[in-house]
Design an enzyme around this catalytic site. Structure first.
Site, PDB file in Angstrom:
ATOM      1  N   LYS A  69       0.800  -1.223   0.000  1.00 29.98           N
ATOM      2  CA  LYS A  69       0.000   0.000   0.000  1.00 29.98           C
ATOM      3  C   LYS A  69       0.838   1.280   0.000  1.00 29.98           C
ATOM      4  O   LYS A  69       0.383   2.322  -0.492  1.00 29.98           O
ATOM      5  CB  LYS A  69      -0.944   0.013   1.208  1.00 29.98           C
TER       6      LYS A  69
ATOM      7  N   GLY B 121      -3.992  -0.543  18.380  1.00 30.58           N
ATOM      8  CA  GLY B 121      -3.026  -0.860  17.335  1.00 30.58           C
ATOM      9  C   GLY B 121      -2.528   0.414  16.665  1.00 30.58           C
ATOM     10  O   GLY B 121      -3.142   1.476  16.777  1.00 30.58           O
TER      11      GLY B 121
ATOM     12  N   GLY C 276     -15.314  -6.983  10.714  1.00 28.11           N
ATOM     13  CA  GLY C 276     -14.371  -6.655   9.648  1.00 28.11           C
ATOM     14  C   GLY C 276     -14.912  -6.946   8.272  1.00 28.11           C
ATOM     15  O   GLY C 276     -14.534  -6.305   7.289  1.00 28.11           O
TER      16      GLY C 276
END
Length: 950
Positions: free
Chosen positions: A696, A760, A878
């Site tokens: 990415k 995170g 998710g």
């Protein structure tokens, strides 16, 4: 006869004012569990009035406050919904209010019932919505509220956008008084309605048919008497015929209408039971018993019962769809979303039936091949519709004898709009998402006049009635309203003023048809510009005529020139609006191939076409592929170790659903240079790509442009291709953040700010922080490596926690506000869960529990989600993030709406745990694990959130 559907029996959340209670309260749950809802008295001594005394409020003006209406688009977002009308035997309005509460609470009927049956239990579920019916009776007689009380409740924030105010003129209280008391009570209710309308509460008139719904004589007379008031002081409207009646009532009614004379009785037949003569709902229990109408004995009866249940479910669905539309922000001319709705390679089918019910056998064939339906009001034979209804519901034999009042005609035209939308539901595979409504195919509402390829009279009287019909289309909540540009400027201006002030969610399509004469290019260009309706139309449609096949491209040629001139006149944004340019007849068929936006079509299965030269969407797409207008392209997902990826199946399914010729594959490379070396980025057939880990960031240097969101996030997950110039331009975009933003936004109860706790600090955490900012939330980060979390805080703002403890979170809440969202980007293997104190202490004083999203889509249920759902939090899996970001990719690649439900279903099919059908002694350990997960789902209430479907 009491009418209660099974669904209503399960969820009786109608919070009303008790008949026996003297100290009546209006109860909602604001920041408290349902069983401990905070209550406040709203009926004070000076408010209470016996209906025989002076009303104490100014007389009803009978006029709309236009100054207040000017702010409707701004204020509707914070105002409660008002349902007004006269219920029949089915108690339609109160049942619809229940349905709205189910939608706004985000809970299922079973869970709402559980909150009632276990009032002292620690269910921990938040409810911040309720229904207020401001009417009651005590020792002083009938009473209702003064208008001032609503202003106080709004000002104090005690009622808001999640609440429903119910004004049912069919309420039983109206039958308790007679004469001047009842009349005064009715006037008081009308005063309230006018006031609520003028303070910009969205008002929906639930128009229940008096005869078909078996209203009481008093209610039917009331409905007729106040109909004009209810229309004038409401914004939207839905029509209910007999859908609210109970199944036994339907069976008994149909038995009477069929002329049954073989009533079961003794063996000798001499003891036949006598049926009541009057056809009113109170007699139907006796009729059902007399005829022994047992659905178990008759498949026909069982089918009728199932159909009636479906009919009512469709009514509830239609109201929910309408309310979702009402709450949407107004659509500005030139908005980028307009181009998606009037999309490239998108089609709407022109219905030509005199009664939409005649299209039933064709719906499974043509609905999946189209993006919208055109409702041609001018082609509806409303007398035929009414007579056919009477034949089916009332057993009328001489259909020509039925009388049709203007009110009756209006009701059935409104009902026709609702019917076609509901009939299309099962087949609406291309429907865009309207929040949680995924099967509402958009409607283009048209009243085509006689001189413009239609049938509606275009004399002065006819044009006046045409504008009345167009107004009815707005009130029904259509997505697109076709407005012919040639008619009375004052009437057009009044309609557009109303559309902008009240119906901003409906797009205006300015149109003009040249039926017989050919026109020169300059005149055709001017027709396009006229259809802009002085810069107020969201889209244009011009249909020309020609006898020369070589001139079929005239519409496309003039369209381009007209749009260029409109850009100069109104600016690059407002002037660049979607435009449809066609030429009638067989000679003009090529124009339908050249027209890229929102082409009107017919279908192979239909016996006739709406306009000469029409083609089907399938025919048009085949020719566009052959002629290179829509060439076949290749799309791919770039990543490493991506055999597991759901994206190829998701996007290929979307391509097939929309009739697109493209293919989507995998590009599995260890590094980006390998991918670039294949030359795919330079191939003419390359259409775009998805990008996943670990590429990415590294792909960004190989792209010519990076969008602002991708720059700020520092990652690209989407590659867009622009071949419109001399050289190809590759643009890097990021839709990951929207995959987080959209589902969390749907679950949030307000946009008042607060905190998003982000767990995170990897690449997805960057998208989460960006989404949190867009949601007006302050990101608070926790990561085992605080330095990485600090990098996010430096980029996106917010605060880093050294640990998750009672003390640190208490400090966060005190400084920044309540925790509104928790977004975990931790690996699934971490199996993160909160300690119990997080729920019992940190969240105890919060007005509502946070939305919890876990970006992992495998496993389907992570320990965090299972824990938080059991504690009453709304959760987002998710898998939902996955299809949301995929939908955004699709719409960026093709400039049209994505088939949302198709893409969602593919993801769920791949992510949802499966149970193998094996004998218990042969089942594998993994199978048992899946069974365990599913059982756990059941325990915590799998379907607790309206924003997710499993």
């Amino acid at each position: 006869m009491a009418v209660t559907s099974p669904k209503t029996m399960i969820m009786n959340l109608w919070i009303t004012l008790s008949l026996q209670s003297i100290a009546t309260t209006y109860a909602f749950s604001r920041g408290a569990a349902f069983y401990n809802r905070s209550s406040f008295a709203v009926r004070r001594q000076h408010v209470h009035q016996n209906m025989g005394a002076s009303r104490g409020t100014p007389a009803r003006t009978g006029k709309k406050n236009t100054n207040l209406c000017m702010s409707f688009q701004q204020e509707k977002a914070t105002r409660p919904t008002v349902l007004v009308g006269v219920s029949g035997a089915g108690k339609e309005l109160s049942r619809l209010a229940n349905s709205v509460i189910e939608m706004t609470s985000g809970l299922t009927s079973a869970e709402l019932s559980l909150l009632q049956t276990q009032p002292d239990g620690d269910n921990g579920v938040d409810i911040d919505c309720g229904v207020l019916e401001p009417v009651g009776k005590d020792e002083m007689g009938l009473w209702t509220y003064d208008t001032e009380i609503f202003d106080e409740l709004l000002e104090e924030g005690k009622i808001g956008e999640n609440d429903v105010i119910l004004l049912d003129f069919g309420n039983d209280y109206f039958d308790m008084e007679e004469g001047k008391f009842s009349e005064s009570f009715e006037e008081k209710y009308l005063d309230l309605l006018e006031h609520l309308y003028n303070i910009n509460c969205p008002v929906v008139f639930v128009n229940v048919h008096p005869e078909a719904s078996f209203m009481s004589p008093r209610s039917a007379a009331t409905a007729k008497r106040i109909e004009e008031d209810l229309i004038e002081f409401s914004h939207y409207e839905i029509a209910i015929y007999d859908e609210g009646l109970s199944s036994p009532t339907i069976l008994a009614r149909d038995a009477l209408n069929s002329g049954i004379d073989n009533i079961k009785s003794g063996e000798s037949g001499s003891n036949k039971k006598t049926l009541p003569i009057n056809r009113n709902v109170d007699s139907f229990d006796d009729i059902t018993n007399a005829l022994e109408l047992n659905p178990e004995d008759s498949p026909e009866h069982a089918a009728k019962i199932n159909q009636q249940i479906k009919n009512w479910n469709d009514i509830e669905w239609d109201l929910k769809r309408l309310l979702k539309l009402v709450r949407k922000p107004a659509r500005a001319v030139g908005d980028a979303m307009n181009k998606l709705d009037f999309g490239v390679d998108a089609f709407f089918l022109s219905l030509t039936f005199s009664d939409v019910r005649l299209s039933k056998e064709y719906l499974p064939n043509f609905t999946p091949d189209n993006d919208a339906m055109e409702f041609r009001a001018d082609l509806i034979n409303i007398v035929e519709v009414i007579n056919r209804e009477k034949v089916s519901a009332e057993g009328v034999i001489d259909v020509n004898s039925a009388e049709c009042s203007e009110s009756e005609k209006r009701f059935h035209m409104l009902r026709q709009v609702g019917l076609i939308r509901r009939m299309c539901r099962p087949y609406a595979t291309r429907a865009p998402a309207l929040e949680t409504i995924l099967d509402a195919i958009p409607l283009v509402y048209t009243v085509r006049t006689a001189h413009q390829a239609g049938t509606w009279p275009d004399d002065k009287e006819g044009i006046g009635k045409m504008f009345e019909l167009l107004m009815l289309g707005l009130r029904s909540g259509v997505e697109v309203l076709d407005v012919e540009s040639a008619w009375d400027k004052d009437l057009t201006k009044d309609l557009l003023d109303e559309a902008e002030e009240i119906y901003g969610s409906t797009m205006i399509l300015g149109s003009h048809h040249v039926v017989t004469d050919e026109v020169e290019d300059q005149e055709a260009i001017q027709l396009f510009k006229n259809c802009a309706l002085d810069g107020r139309a969201h889209g244009l449609k011009v249909v020309l005529s020609t006898s020369n096949p070589e001139n079929a491209s005239q519409a496309e040629r003039c369209r381009k020139i007209a749009i260029a001139q409109l850009k100069e006149e109104y600016g690059a944004r407002k002037g660049d609006i979607p435009a449809i340019g066609l030429v009638l007849g067989e000679t003009g068929q090529e124009s339908r191939i050249l027209n890229r936006h929102y082409t009107p079509v017919t279908h192979e299965s239909l016996p006739f076409v709406a306009a000469p030269g029409q083609l089907s969407s399938n025919e048009i797409m085949k020719r566009r592929v052959v002629e290179g207008i829509t060439p076949k392209k290749e799309y791919t997902i770039l990543g490493h170790n991506i055999a597991y990826s759901v994206s190829p199946e998701m996007h290929n399914s979307a391509f097939a659903t929309c009739g697109l010729p493209h293919e989507y594959g995998r590009s599995d490379h260890e590094n980006v240079d390998e991918f670039v070396a294949t030359g795919i980025l330079r191939r003419p057939s390359f259409g775009g790509a998805s990008v996943t880990i670990p590429h990415k960031q590294n792909i960004m240097s190989h792209l010519q442009k990076i969008t602002e969101s991708a720059k700020e996030i520092g990652a690209v997950n989407t590659i867009l291709v622009d071949d419109s110039g001399d050289e190809r331009i590759l643009t890097g975009d990021n839709t990951d953040w929207i995959g987080i933003y959209e589902p969390v936004k749907r679950c949030l109860r307000s946009d008042e700010g607060g905190v998003a706790l982000i767990l995170g600090a990897g690449g997805t955490a960057r998208a989460a922080a960006y989404a949190a900012k867009k949601l007006n939330l302050i990101p608070i980060y926790y990561n085992r490596t605080p330095a990485k979390a600090q990098e996010l805080a430096d980029l996106f703002g917010g605060k880093v926690l050294s640990e998750i403890s009672e003390e640190t979170l208490e400090s966060v809440v005190q400084e920044h506000g309540e925790i509104r969202a928790v977004i975990s980007t931790l690996p699934a293997a971490a199996e993160f869960e909160f300690d119990e104190w997080f729920f019992t202490k940190t969240l105890k004083e919060c007005s509502s529990k946070p939305v919890v999203l876990d970006v992992n889509y495998k496993p389907y249920n992570t320990p965090l989600l299972i824990q938080c759902q059991a504690k009453g939090c709304r959760i987002v899996r998710g898998s939902e993030m996955l299809w949301e970001q995929g939908v955004q990719q699709f719409e960026r690649w093709f400039e049209r709406r994505a088939p949302y439900k198709v893409m969602k279903d593919v993801v769920l099919k791949n992510c949802f745990p499966k149970i193998e059908e094996e004998d218990d002694d042969e089942s594998s350990e993994s199978d048992n694990d899946v069974v365990s997960v599913l059982k756990q789902d059941k325990v915590v209430g799998e379907a607790a959130n309206a924003t997710q479907t499993a």
